[in-house]
Design a protein around this motif. Structure first.
Motif, PDB file in Angstrom:
ATOM      1  N   CYS A   5      36.034 -13.061 -85.579  1.00 48.94           N
ATOM      2  CA  CYS A   5      36.364 -12.178 -86.702  1.00 48.94           C
ATOM      3  C   CYS A   5      35.478 -12.442 -87.907  1.00 48.94           C
ATOM      4  N   HIS A   6      35.084 -13.703 -88.084  1.00 48.88           N
ATOM      5  CA  HIS A   6      34.271 -14.057 -89.251  1.00 48.88           C
ATOM      6  C   HIS A   6      32.869 -14.417 -88.758  1.00 48.88           C
ATOM      7  N   CYS A  47      37.914 -18.139 -84.319  1.00 51.04           N
ATOM      8  CA  CYS A  47      37.737 -17.801 -85.738  1.00 51.04           C
ATOM      9  C   CYS A  47      36.454 -16.981 -85.892  1.00 51.04           C
TER      10      CYS A  47
END
Lengths: 409, 398
Positions: free
Chosen positions: B79-80, B76
């Motif tokens: 990307c973030h 996760c």
């Protein structure tokens, strides 16, 4: 006769506790009187061993322990005490031309036990020695010459341990040899060993990471893909100047076939390293450096997360500021030292934006070390590190204070 | 003796620098960071937050732990980064749906392209004839507040027929939801569909659906919620525990809202007046309210996302021909502007704004506004340079 191994074991010409290289000595093994300044390749034998009477077995070891306080971007995990490694070695002469040496390391307080080195050496000629067993791949110099008590820094150089990946030893066979005159020495090593596996590009570090291959429990029993890893090094040493080495390691790392069925194309990992060390005579300043380039064939469809290219290295400057009797230790030395290191885990640009891929760091480590005897060091380090994530977002800043002790025993 | 003195001096200077603050790096100001929990969580809630934080930011998937075999990114956090907006190297592509009749390319790997693959596998290619859109990862903060805005409030803000005649309508996305999603109390439904609000097309119902979907579609990780493997299209064993997913959902719910900076500065205050004055705030709603929640720190709170969570017609230039739910291809959910000024800290020093990251500055993002936002954009264009500057200064303070 200039037995190569005896030469390896002899005292360095300038061993006198400037340390970080030739601080350590065999205590009971006869010295060679010819020019025998040991090279990095001799480091496994160039250690203080103890033997009893005429028994042809010598033993020794070293321990490292430290205290660490670190802060990353203002957040600290507090104070930590560690015993990162305790290493035992046993050497024996089976014949005047056959030697055995093993090095067993207990890491992280005994959580992991590994045989770092266990090889039989047969000498046919000073230039032709055959070595087999678990050998230390001669890539760079640190991998061969990594004993804690030889260094003024608590941490091992990051690029050498996390890129190369020291300490990196494998089961295999090969040849080594050395030729020297009164002022020159030339050494070479060439081994075929088991090699890397796919974990170097599929691991929880989220980056190309050669040390990941060390986690494979089978690597001392079978090759991951039946392809040998070739490691070779040549080194040249000039008396009173220093030593330079250039080394190469390469092979196929992936499991490209299984049971005769093709799974993928053959993908290679190739590493080149250069190392040098020297001492500036007037000031006795010791300079040691090493740089490595890693190239890994990563499938294109795998994306840029795992880099195709890496490079990094370090340079250490060690200045003895006082030697002689300090606090009653008659051969003690106080050093001031500094290490600068750099590593780029992913060299290249993003296809999507044309901007540089980050995933790199640099660090500066001023240090003070006190060696009450050549084989023992107490060191205080302050490490300042700046590292960037893959996207090249603002660096995170780490500061680490370390106090460590390390000694042969 | 001289050497001893030098040595001792060096030692003391090290101790001295070490004891001085600038040498132990100071922490960043709270308002510079997106990561961190809302205030007022209990100790037990902090524990779960930390578990979710580790799963979201540090758990990297590999072939052994179930990654892919086709995927877009390995975690996760890839990307973030730092819970901020993503970098174009992790942009994902969705394809295969052009209207409310649904996705016609599910059999060819739709709705999401997994263009990356483990060694030995090939990534997916966009099938011929499929419409598509590219999405750059949005900021991931304050999502728990957004999840708790009631359907009634959303419907009250919507103005599908533009009854107030301001040229700005705003509609909700009605979408079907998977069976594992538990509908919130007071949820409004219409012909078996529910109001969805997450994602650029506002097509996802809640954070559980978003999380289970992200594991599955972005990383290729199956769970008890989304058990179908993106590569084989077969149901396989879960590759992540239900508890981990719950922890990540809790983490997303309890991430704090970005803290505005320089709120007292005159330029910021003036810029905000301009923002309201030229109708930006009609879509980028400053204040919304949460309803009840079992997490006391989130219940019945006002918050400032600068979004109405509704879909708006953004004009033909932002029409990619792809959509989700009942949204039209030219309709997008109002991008929350909170945290906007911190975008470069997670996008590698640059701005990549709008749904696909095409705008490289705040001004460029504004100039892409069309459709319902056209008159607001024109008002912006007519501002003096100084006023434009004030407006941007305000936006950067968010």
């Amino acid at each position: 006769m200039k037995y190569i191994l005896v030469a390896c074991c002899c005292l360095g010409l300038m061993h006198v506790s400037i340390a970080q290289v030739d601080s350590s000595l065999f205590r009971r093994i006869p010295r060679d009187t010819s020019f025998g300044k040991s090279m990095n390749m001799d480091a496994v034998y160039n250690r203080p061993f103890l033997s009893v009477g005429k028994v042809p077995v010598a033993t020794g070891g070293y321990v490292e322990s430290d205290y660490t306080y670190s802060t990353m971007d203002g957040i600290s995990e507090g104070h930590t005490f560690r015993i990162p490694r305790l290493t035992l070695f046993i050497a024996s002469s089976l014949h005047r031309k056959i030697k055995f040496l093993t090095e067993v390391e207990f890491e992280d307080g005994g959580k992991e036990v590994s045989i770092e080195f266990a090889s039989l050496d047969f000498m046919f000629h000073p230039l032709v020695n055959f070595r087999g067993g678990i050998v230390m791949n001669p890539i760079g110099a640190f991998n061969q010459n990594h004993d804690g008590p030889k260094w003024e820094f608590v941490e091992r150089p990051v690029a050498m341990t996390q890129m190369l990946p020291a300490t990196w030893s494998n089961v295999g066979f090969g040849l080594f040899g050395k030729k020297y005159s009164s002022s020159w020495a030339f050494g070479y090593e060439l081994y075929l060993t088991n090699g890397f596996d796919e974990s170097i590009i599929t691991n929880t570090r989220n980056r190309t990471y050669l040390p990941a291959a060390k986690n494979s429990p089978e690597r001392f029993m079978e090759s991951s893909n039946g392809q040998p890893l070739v490691t070779g090094k040549v080194a040249l040493q000039k008396k009173s100047i220093g030593e330079v080495g250039i080394s190469y390691m390469g092979g196929v790392y992936n499991k490209f076939q299984d049971d005769g069925l093709v799974l993928d194309e053959k993908r290679r990992v190739d590493v080149v390293a250069v190392d040098f060390n020297t001492t500036i005579p007037v000031w006795k300043t010791r300079i040691i450096g090493e740089w490595a380039w890693v190239h890994v064939n990563v499938p294109l469809s795998y994306g840029p997360q795992y880099g195709h290219r890496q490079y990094g290295g370090f340079i250490d400057v060690v200045q003895p500021v006082k030697s002689g009797t300090i606090f009653g230790f008659s051969r003690s030395v106080l050093n001031a030292a500094c290490r600068i290191e750099y590593g780029d885990w992913n060299v290249g640009k993003f296809e999507e934006t044309g901007t540089t891929i980050g995933d790199c760091f640099y660090a500066v480590v001023p240090a003070v070390s006190f060696r009450p005897t050549p084989q023992t060091v107490i060191r205080v380090n302050y490490r300042r590190e700046w590292s960037r994530d893959i996207i090249n977002n603002p660096s995170s800043r780490t500061a680490i204070i370390q106090l460590g002790i390390s000694s042969y025993f | 003796m001289r050497g001893l003195i030098i040595g001792v001096c060096v030692l003391f200077s090290i101790i001295f620098i070490v004891s001085c603050d600038s040498v132990m790096p100071a922490s960043l100001e709270e308002d510079q960071l997106l990561d961190g929990p809302v205030s007022g969580l209990t100790g037990a809630e902090h524990r779960q937050f930390l578990l979710g934080d580790a799963a979201f930011n540090t758990e990297i998937f590999t072939g052994q732990s179930g990654l892919g075999p086709v995927f877009v990114a390995t975690s996760c956090g890839s990307c973030h980064a730092g819970d901020g907006k993503g970098h174009p190297f992790t942009t994902l592509t969705r394809f295969g749906q052009s209207d409310a009749s649904g996705n016609k390319f599910l059999a060819q790997g739709g709705p999401q392209l997994q263009h990356r693959a483990l060694p030995g596998y090939s990534g997916e290619r966009l099938p011929d004839g499929a419409s598509s859109s590219r999405f750059v990862a949005p900021i991931n903060t304050g999502l728990g507040f957004m999840e708790l805005v009631s359907d009634v409030d959303l419907l009250a803000m919507a103005d599908p027929e533009d009854i107030d005649g301001d040229g700005i309508s705003g509609i909700v996305n009605w979408n079907t939801i998977p069976s594992y999603v538990k509908v919130a109390d007071g949820a409004v439904s219409h012909e078996g569909k529910y109001i969805t609000r997450f994602g650029k097309k506002a097509s996802v119902y809640n954070l559980l659906q978003q999380t289970a979907n992200a594991y599955n579609q972005d990383i290729g990780i199956t769970s008890s919620f989304e058990p179908v493997d993106v590569y084989s299209h077969l149901e396989v064993d879960p590759e992540i525990s239900t508890q981990t997913i719950n922890n990540v959902v809790f983490y997303l719910q309890t991430l704090k809202a970005p803290i505005q900076r320089s709120t007292e500065r005159e330029e910021v205050i003036k810029g905000k007046d301009l923002f309201v004055g030229i109708s930006c705030e009609k879509c980028h709603k400053q204040t919304l309210r949460t309803g009840n929640s079992h997490i006391a720190a989130l219940a019945n709170k006002e918050f400032h996302p600068y979004s109405d969570l509704l879909l708006h017609d953004m004009g033909s230039q932002l029409d990619d021909g792809y959509t989700e739910g009942t949204a039209k291809t030219y309709e997008w959910r109002t991008a929350p502007l909170w945290g906007l000024g911190l975008s470069p800290n997670s996008q590698g020093g640059s701005y990549y704004l709008l749904h696909d990251g095409r705008a490289h500055s705040i001004e460029e993002a504004i100039l892409w506004h069309g459709g319902e936002a056209a008159s607001s954009r024109q008002s912006y264009e007519q501002l003096s340079d100084a006023d434009k500057e004030l407006l941007i200064t305000f936006l950067k303070s968010l």
